[in-house]
Design a protein around this motif. Structure first.
Motif, mmCIF file in Angstrom:
data_model
loop_
_atom_site.group_PDB
_atom_site.id
_atom_site.type_symbol
_atom_site.label_atom_id
_atom_site.label_comp_id
_atom_site.label_asym_id
_atom_site.label_seq_id
_atom_site.Cartn_x
_atom_site.Cartn_y
_atom_site.Cartn_z
ATOM 1 N N TYR A 124 0.850 -1.188 0.000
ATOM 2 C CA TYR A 124 0.000 0.000 0.000
ATOM 3 C C TYR A 124 0.890 1.244 0.000
ATOM 4 O O TYR A 124 1.834 1.341 0.785
ATOM 5 N N LEU A 125 0.552 2.208 -0.869
ATOM 6 C CA LEU A 125 1.236 3.490 -0.905
ATOM 7 C C LEU A 125 0.200 4.579 -0.668
ATOM 8 O O LEU A 125 -0.769 4.690 -1.429
ATOM 9 N N ASP A 126 0.382 5.340 0.408
ATOM 10 C CA ASP A 126 -0.587 6.355 0.812
ATOM 11 C C ASP A 126 -1.995 5.774 0.913
ATOM 12 O O ASP A 126 -2.983 6.378 0.496
ATOM 13 N N GLY A 127 -2.064 4.560 1.471
ATOM 14 C CA GLY A 127 -3.348 3.948 1.751
ATOM 15 C C GLY A 127 -4.009 3.251 0.581
ATOM 16 O O GLY A 127 -5.076 2.652 0.742
ATOM 17 N N GLN A 128 -3.422 3.292 -0.617
ATOM 18 C CA GLN A 128 -4.012 2.666 -1.794
ATOM 19 C C GLN A 128 -3.220 1.426 -2.184
ATOM 20 O O GLN A 128 -1.990 1.447 -2.168
ATOM 21 N N PRO A 129 -3.913 0.315 -2.530
ATOM 22 C CA PRO A 129 -3.185 -0.885 -2.960
ATOM 23 C C PRO A 129 -2.432 -0.621 -4.252
ATOM 24 O O PRO A 129 -2.981 -0.074 -5.202
ATOM 25 N N HIS A 130 -1.169 -1.017 -4.265
ATOM 26 C CA HIS A 130 -0.332 -0.729 -5.431
ATOM 27 C C HIS A 130 0.157 -1.997 -6.114
ATOM 28 O O HIS A 130 0.188 -2.070 -7.338
ATOM 29 N N SER A 131 0.551 -2.990 -5.343
ATOM 30 C CA SER A 131 1.054 -4.245 -5.897
ATOM 31 C C SER A 131 0.699 -5.370 -4.944
ATOM 32 O O SER A 131 0.487 -5.144 -3.749
ATOM 33 N N ALA A 132 0.656 -6.598 -5.467
ATOM 34 C CA ALA A 132 0.370 -7.757 -4.629
ATOM 35 C C ALA A 132 1.112 -8.968 -5.167
ATOM 36 O O ALA A 132 1.371 -9.072 -6.368
ATOM 37 N N MET A 133 1.452 -9.887 -4.260
ATOM 38 C CA MET A 133 2.162 -11.104 -4.637
ATOM 39 C C MET A 133 1.627 -12.263 -3.814
ATOM 40 O O MET A 133 1.400 -12.144 -2.607
ATOM 41 N N ASP A 134 1.402 -13.385 -4.473
ATOM 42 C CA ASP A 134 1.045 -14.629 -3.797
ATOM 43 C C ASP A 134 2.354 -15.302 -3.391
ATOM 44 O O ASP A 134 3.120 -15.760 -4.238
ATOM 45 N N VAL A 135 2.626 -15.345 -2.094
ATOM 46 C CA VAL A 135 3.925 -15.873 -1.646
ATOM 47 C C VAL A 135 4.059 -17.353 -1.949
ATOM 48 O O VAL A 135 5.180 -17.876 -2.049
ATOM 49 N N SER A 136 2.938 -18.075 -2.106
ATOM 50 C CA SER A 136 3.006 -19.491 -2.444
ATOM 51 C C SER A 136 3.105 -19.722 -3.952
ATOM 52 O O SER A 136 3.464 -20.808 -4.391
ATOM 53 N N ASP A 137 2.786 -18.700 -4.738
ATOM 54 C CA ASP A 137 2.864 -18.798 -6.194
ATOM 55 C C ASP A 137 3.247 -17.423 -6.740
ATOM 56 O O ASP A 137 2.408 -16.681 -7.265
ATOM 57 N N PRO A 138 4.510 -17.037 -6.619
ATOM 58 C CA PRO A 138 4.936 -15.674 -6.960
ATOM 59 C C PRO A 138 4.694 -15.287 -8.411
ATOM 60 O O PRO A 138 4.675 -14.095 -8.728
ATOM 61 N N ASP A 139 4.540 -16.277 -9.311
ATOM 62 C CA ASP A 139 4.336 -15.955 -10.719
ATOM 63 C C ASP A 139 2.883 -15.614 -11.039
ATOM 64 O O ASP A 139 2.582 -15.179 -12.152
ATOM 65 N N ARG A 140 1.984 -15.797 -10.091
ATOM 66 C CA ARG A 140 0.568 -15.520 -10.348
ATOM 67 C C ARG A 140 0.310 -14.022 -10.373
ATOM 68 O O ARG A 140 0.871 -13.267 -9.585
ATOM 69 N N HIS A 141 -0.560 -13.597 -11.292
ATOM 70 C CA HIS A 141 -0.984 -12.200 -11.338
ATOM 71 C C HIS A 141 -2.135 -12.025 -10.338
ATOM 72 O O HIS A 141 -3.274 -12.390 -10.611
ATOM 73 N N VAL A 142 -1.840 -11.477 -9.169
ATOM 74 C CA VAL A 142 -2.884 -11.277 -8.159
ATOM 75 C C VAL A 142 -3.808 -10.151 -8.579
ATOM 76 O O VAL A 142 -5.029 -10.295 -8.570
ATOM 77 N N PHE A 143 -3.246 -9.006 -8.934
ATOM 78 C CA PHE A 143 -4.041 -7.905 -9.477
ATOM 79 C C PHE A 143 -4.143 -8.095 -10.981
ATOM 80 O O PHE A 143 -3.130 -8.182 -11.679
ATOM 81 N N GLU A 144 -5.353 -8.134 -11.468
ATOM 82 C CA GLU A 144 -5.554 -8.489 -12.861
ATOM 83 C C GLU A 144 -4.986 -7.455 -13.832
ATOM 84 O O GLU A 144 -4.643 -7.782 -14.980
ATOM 85 N N TYR A 145 -4.869 -6.213 -13.396
ATOM 86 C CA TYR A 145 -4.370 -5.205 -14.335
ATOM 87 C C TYR A 145 -2.952 -5.517 -14.797
ATOM 88 O O TYR A 145 -2.537 -5.083 -15.880
ATOM 89 N N THR A 146 -2.179 -6.261 -14.003
ATOM 90 C CA THR A 146 -0.809 -6.583 -14.428
ATOM 91 C C THR A 146 -0.797 -7.533 -15.624
ATOM 92 O O THR A 146 0.217 -7.615 -16.331
ATOM 93 N N ARG A 147 -1.890 -8.247 -15.868
ATOM 94 C CA ARG A 147 -1.986 -9.081 -17.060
ATOM 95 C C ARG A 147 -1.950 -8.222 -18.325
ATOM 96 O O ARG A 147 -1.442 -8.632 -19.369
ATOM 97 N N TYR A 148 -2.507 -7.010 -18.224
ATOM 98 C CA TYR A 148 -2.565 -6.132 -19.391
ATOM 99 C C TYR A 148 -1.188 -5.651 -19.820
ATOM 100 O O TYR A 148 -1.016 -5.187 -20.957
ATOM 101 N N PHE A 149 -0.202 -5.727 -18.915
ATOM 102 C CA PHE A 149 1.154 -5.339 -19.295
ATOM 103 C C PHE A 149 1.658 -6.133 -20.502
ATOM 104 O O PHE A 149 2.583 -5.695 -21.197
ATOM 105 N N HIS A 150 1.056 -7.295 -20.743
ATOM 106 C CA HIS A 150 1.509 -8.169 -21.827
ATOM 107 C C HIS A 150 0.879 -7.814 -23.171
ATOM 108 O O HIS A 150 1.294 -8.338 -24.199
ATOM 109 N N LEU A 151 -0.141 -6.937 -23.190
ATOM 110 C CA LEU A 151 -0.790 -6.584 -24.454
ATOM 111 C C LEU A 151 0.185 -6.025 -25.495
ATOM 112 O O LEU A 151 0.035 -6.314 -26.690
ATOM 113 N N PRO A 152 1.176 -5.235 -25.121
ATOM 114 C CA PRO A 152 2.109 -4.732 -26.146
ATOM 115 C C PRO A 152 2.828 -5.828 -26.914
ATOM 116 O O PRO A 152 3.285 -5.594 -28.047
#
Length: 539
Positions: A256-284
Motif C-alpha cells: 500500500y502506498l498512501d493507503g491505496q493498494p499498489h502491488s500484490a504477490m502470492d507468496v506461495s505462487d509468486p508468478d501468479r498475477h494477483v491484481f488483474e491489471y498486471t496481465r494487461y502489461f503483456h498486451l504490447p
C-alpha cells in the motif's frame, strides 16, 4: 570581551523557550498533517491548500485573542497549560485520527474541499492553542520596549518553525512512523510545560504534565497496533515521498502506498498475477514484433519487471524514485537484480533525459488515484518517451481513472495528450462500468490501427505465456476529448482533473486463488466486445 552577564542574555528564558517550542511543534504538525490526511483525501494541491489555510487561520485567531488577553492573563503557568492542552489534543489525534478522518469525510462537500473539515478538526484546536503562546510570551519578556519584545518573540518563533520544518521533513518522516512523530511533539510540549511550571513554582501544571505525558505515550502505543484495513501489517514506514505499508492476508502480500493498494504477490505462487491489471502489461507483445528491451517507470512490488525479465528473457530497466520502495520490494516481494533486471533509483523523466538507450516497450506505472507526477503526463514528456522507443516501440500507461463519466477527465486528457505524439492510442479498461479503476492506455508508433480481430488473431498465433482474450475484449474506442486539455509542462492541471475522483472507491480486480484463466475471466463481469475504431491520424 563580552561579560558573563552579556553571555547570560543568550540563555533561553522560559517564555522564549515556550515560543521556540511552539514554532517547532506548529510547523512540525503542519508537515505531518499531509501524511495523516493523505491516505483518506490524497495529497493534491487542494489538500495542501487546506492544511496551510487552516494552520494560518488557527494561529491568527490564537494570536488575536491571546494579544487581547495577554495583559491580564499572561503567566508562566498559563503558558504551561497551553502547551499541555496542545499535547493532550495531539494525543487524541495519534489515538483516533482514523475515526476523526472518517467522521469529517462523511460531510458532503465538493471534492476539492473534502479535506477541509478533517484538517480543521484534527489540527485547528492544537494550532489555535499554540497561537496564544507568542503574545503571552511577549507580555512576559523582560525587554523594556514593546517593539523589542515583539521582535524577539517573532524571531524566536520563526527559528523554531524553521527547525520544525527541516527536522520533520528531512529527518523525522524518513525515519519514524506518524505515531512516533506525534508522540515526540506531544512529549516535547509536555517537557517544556514541566520546565515552565518548575521555573514558576506551579504545582498543578507539574502534576498535570505527568498525566498528559502518560496520555501521550499511551496513545502512541495504541496507535502502533499492527493492523490495517488491508490485514496484519508486516512493515510500515514514512518514506520521503509517501506512506508505505506491507500487509498480508493468507498467502497474498500487498503493498500500500498512501493507503491505496499498489502491488500484490502470492507468496506461495509468486508468478501468479494477483491484481488483474498486471496481465494487461503483456498486451504490447501483440502490437510489436519483438520485445527485447523494456523500461518500467515506477516499480512498486515489481510484478511487471520480474515477469518480463524471467518469462521473456528481456533486458528490463526500472526507474523508481523512492529508495524505500526498492528496499521493500527486495525484502518482501522477492526482487532480485540480475543481468536482465536493473533498478535505478531516479525519476522516470530524469532517467529518460539522461539515457541514450532505446526500448521496445516503456511502461508508465507511477500514477496513483490521487497523486500523479504531472511531469510524467505532459506532451513534452510523451515526446521524450517517443524518442526513446524503437521504430515499432510501444508506450503503455497504467492510469487510475474512470473510462467514462465525470471521473474520467484525467484519463481523457491523458489520451488526448498521447494522441498528439503517437499515431495510434488504444484504451483497455479493467473493470465494468464507469467506476474508478485501472485504465490501460497503449500508444504505438505505427500509422495503421489494429482491429480487435487482428489482436485476437495475434493472441491465438503467438505464445506469450498468457491468454489475453479477455483483456482484448475490454477494448474501448477513443473517448471524447473536446472538453479536456492537452497537458503541457506549463499547464498541466492534474489536480483539477483528479478532483472528480475524490471520495470514489477505487475498484481493483483480483484473479482467483489458483490464477487460472477461467478464474481470471470469472473475476470480471462479462462485457460486450467493442468494435474497432477507424484509423485515426495524428491530430
Amino acid at each position: 570581551m563580552a561579560s558573563l552577564s552579556d553571555r547570560a542574555d543568550w540563555r533561553p528564558s522560559p517564555p522564549g523557550l515556550a515560543v521556540f517550542v511552539s514554532g517547532v511543534v506548529s510547523m512540525g504538525l503542519e508537515i505531518l498533517a499531509g501524511r495523516i490526511v493523505a491516505p483518506q483525501f490524497g495529497s493534491s494541491i487542494y489538500t495542501w491548500g487546506s492544511i496551510i489555510a487552516v494552520f494560518l487561520a488557527a494561529l491568527s485567531l490564537g494570536y488575536h485573542l491571546g494579544g487581547k488577553r495577554a495583559a491580564r492573563r499572561a503567566t508562566h503557568d498559563r503558558l504551561a497549560w497551553l502547551l499541555l492542552g496542545t499535547a493532550a489534543y495531539v494525543a487524541l489525534v495519534v489515538f483516533a485520527s482514523d475515526l476523526l478522518l472518517a467522521a469529517a469525510g462523511a460531510i458532503p462537500l465538493p471534492g476539492r474541499f473534502a479535506s477541509l473539515p478533517a484538517v480543521t478538526l484534527l489540527f485547528g484546536p492544537p494550532t489555535y492553542l499554540l497561537g496564544f503562546i507568542s503574545p503571552y510570551a511577549a507580555e512576559l519578556t523582560e525587554a523594556e520596549a514593546v517593539g523589542a519584545a515583539s521582535g524577539h518573540v517573532y524571531a524566536v518563533g520563526t527559528v523554531g518553525s524553521i527547525v520544525g520544518a527541516f527536522a520533520t521533513t528531512f529527518f523525522l518522516i524518513p525515519a519514524l512512523s506518524v505515531e512516533a512523530i506525534g508522540v515526540g511533539f506531544g512529549l516535547l510540549s509536555v517537557g517544556t510545560a514541566l520546565w515552565l511550571a518548575w521555573a514558576a513554582g506551579g504545582r498543578d501544571p507539574a502534576l498535570a504534565s505527568v498525566a498528559v505525558a502518560v496520555l501521550v505515550v499511551g496513545a502512541g502505543f495504541s496507535g502502533a497496533i499492527g493492523v490495517s484495513p488491508g490485514g496484519p501489517v508486516l512493515y510500515q514506514t514514512q518514506t520521503p515521498y509517501q506512506e508505505l505499508e506491507v500487509t498480508q492476508v493468507g498467502d497474498v502480500r500487498t503493498l500500500y502506498l498512501d493507503g491505496q493498494p499498489h502491488s500484490a504477490m502470492d507468496v506461495s505462487d509468486p508468478d501468479r498475477h494477483v491484481f488483474e491489471y498486471t496481465r494487461y502489461f503483456h498486451l504490447p507483445l501483440l502490437m510489436t514484433e519483438d520485445v527485447d528491451r523494456v523500461l518500467f517507470v515506477g516499480g512498486g512490488g515489481f510484478t511487471g519487471p520480474k515477469h518480463f525479465a524471467s518469462e521473456y528473457n528481456a533486458t528490463v530497466d526500472v526507474a523508481e524514485l523512492d529508495p524505500e520502495v526498492i528496499g521493500t520490494a527486495k525484502r518482501y516481494f522477492r526482487l532480485e537484480e540480475s543481468e536482465n533486471l536493473h533498478v535505478y533509483n531516479t525519476g522516470g523523466r530524469q532517467f529518460l533525459q539522461e539515457t541514450n538507450r532505446t526500448y521496445d516497450l516503456i511502461v508508465l506505472d507511477a500514477y496513483k488515484k490521487d497523486k500523479v507526477p504531472f511531469q510524467l503526463t505532459t506532451v513534452e514528456f510523451m515526446r521524450l518517451a517517443e524518442s526513446r522507443l524503437d521504430d515499432d516501440g510501444v508506450l503503455f500507461a497504467n492510469l487510475i481513472s474512470a473510462p467514462s463519466g465525470p471521473a474520467s477527465k484525467f484519463y481523457r486528457a491523458e489520451h488526448k495528450t498521447m494522441a498528439r505524439v503517437f499515431p495510434q492510442v488504444y484504451t483497455f479498461p479493467t473493470a465494468r462500468g464507469s467506476v474508478v479503476q485501472n485504465v490501460e492506455v497503449v500508444a504505438t508508433k505505427r500509422d495503421e490501427r489494429f482491429t480487435v480481430a487482428e489482436l485476437k488473431a495475434r493472441n491465438e498465433a503467438r505464445n506469450v505465456g498468457i491468454d489475453l482474450a479477455d483483456e482484448i475484449e475490454m477494448y474501448r474506442p477513443p473517448p471524447r476529448t473536446d472538453d479536456v486539455p492537452v497537458l503541457r509542462d506549463d499547464r498541466a492541471p492534474v489536480d483539477a482533473l483528479l478532483d472528480p475522483m475524490v471520495g470514489q472507491r477505487y475498484v481493483i480486480q483480483r484473479t482467483d486463488v489458483n490464477g487460472s484463466e477461467t478464474a481470471a475471466r470469472a473475476a470480471r463481469p462479462a462485457e460486450t466486445s467493442a468494435l474497432a475504431a477507424p484509423v485515426r491520424r495524428r491530430p
